[in-house]
Design a protein around this motif. Structure first.
Motif, PDB file in Angstrom:
ATOM      1  N   ILE A 176       0.843  -1.201   0.000  1.00 15.09           N
ATOM      2  CA  ILE A 176       0.000   0.000   0.000  1.00 15.09           C
ATOM      3  C   ILE A 176       0.878   1.250   0.000  1.00 15.09           C
ATOM      4  O   ILE A 176       0.670   2.183  -0.777  1.00 15.09           O
ATOM      5  N   LYS A 177       1.897   1.265   0.864  1.00 18.23           N
ATOM      6  CA  LYS A 177       2.786   2.432   0.974  1.00 18.23           C
ATOM      7  C   LYS A 177       3.499   2.710  -0.352  1.00 18.23           C
ATOM      8  O   LYS A 177       3.662   3.857  -0.754  1.00 18.23           O
ATOM      9  N   TRP A 178       3.950   1.653  -1.022  1.00 17.28           N
ATOM     10  CA  TRP A 178       4.706   1.801  -2.261  1.00 17.28           C
ATOM     11  C   TRP A 178       3.804   1.859  -3.499  1.00 17.28           C
ATOM     12  O   TRP A 178       4.292   2.105  -4.610  1.00 17.28           O
ATOM     13  N   GLY A 179       2.500   1.642  -3.318  1.00 21.99           N
ATOM     14  CA  GLY A 179       1.599   1.508  -4.453  1.00 21.99           C
ATOM     15  C   GLY A 179       1.649   2.623  -5.469  1.00 21.99           C
ATOM     16  O   GLY A 179       1.721   2.378  -6.666  1.00 21.99           O
ATOM     17  N   LYS A 180       1.634   3.876  -5.021  1.00 26.48           N
ATOM     18  CA  LYS A 180       1.608   4.994  -5.961  1.00 26.48           C
ATOM     19  C   LYS A 180       2.883   5.057  -6.794  1.00 26.48           C
ATOM     20  O   LYS A 180       2.875   5.523  -7.920  1.00 26.48           O
TER      21      LYS A 180
END
Length: 186
Positions: A176-180
């Motif tokens: 989630i943290k790295w998703g973007k």
């Protein structure tokens, strides 16, 4: 009724997680070729640059997916950059690490892991401090200082091969943290 979220059920929050294809496409956009090789539970992620005879390995990450009570664990054993990385003027040293780590973490997720673990090795105090800051920024949390002062440390030192800071992370939280950073823009 939908199944509850789990690493084995990747369709629960598809918009939040980058796919392996997303990560590979983002690496290619940076001029990197990242590959994942597996033999049983062991894996190696390799990043290269160049074409044909001019291919140069820039770095690699290695580890194992191991069974554990409560779910498989992604054991991130090592991440090494080659001297060729020094010649990459347009890329910071830790920039390559995010690609290697993202492929390893996504592989762990796809293999059913809920948690990732690593040791920020303490070869020198200055570099150790940088590693701990880097992995903390990436979403890992320190869980134990392995300094050789206890019997419990002996087991850690045998598994990890040295002293340092043991760190863990929830794989879904990392994705989630790295998703973007990695997801395709639609």
């Amino acid at each position: 009724m939908a199944a509850p979220p789990s690493p084995a059920n990747p369709v629960t929050r598809p918009a939040a997680y980058p796919t392996m294809a997303d990560i590979m496409a983002a690496s290619r956009a940076q001029g990197l070729r990242v590959s994942l090789g597996t033999v049983g539970p062991f894996f190696r992620v390799t990043a290269t640059r160049g074409e044909g005879e001019d291919v140069v390995e820039l770095g690699r990450a290695e580890g194992v997916v191991r069974p554990w009570p409560g779910g498989a664990v992604l054991h991130l054993d090592s991440m090494r950059m080659t001297r060729a990385t020094l010649g990459v003027s347009d890329r910071p040293l830790f920039g390559l690490g995010i690609f290697l780590g993202a492929v390893a973490v996504r592989h762990g997720y796809d293999s059913g892991c809920a948690r990732a673990e690593l040791l920020a090795i303490n070869d020198t105090p200055l570099y150790h401090e940088k590693l701990v800051r880097f992995y903390t920024r990436m979403g890992f949390k320190a869980v134990h200082e392995v300094d050789g002062s206890s019997m419990a440390d002996l087991a850690h030192m045998l598994v990890w091969g040295g002293r340092g800071t043991r760190m863990d992370a929830n794989i879904e939280d990392l994705l989630i943290k790295w998703g973007k950073r990695f997801r395709s823009q639609e």
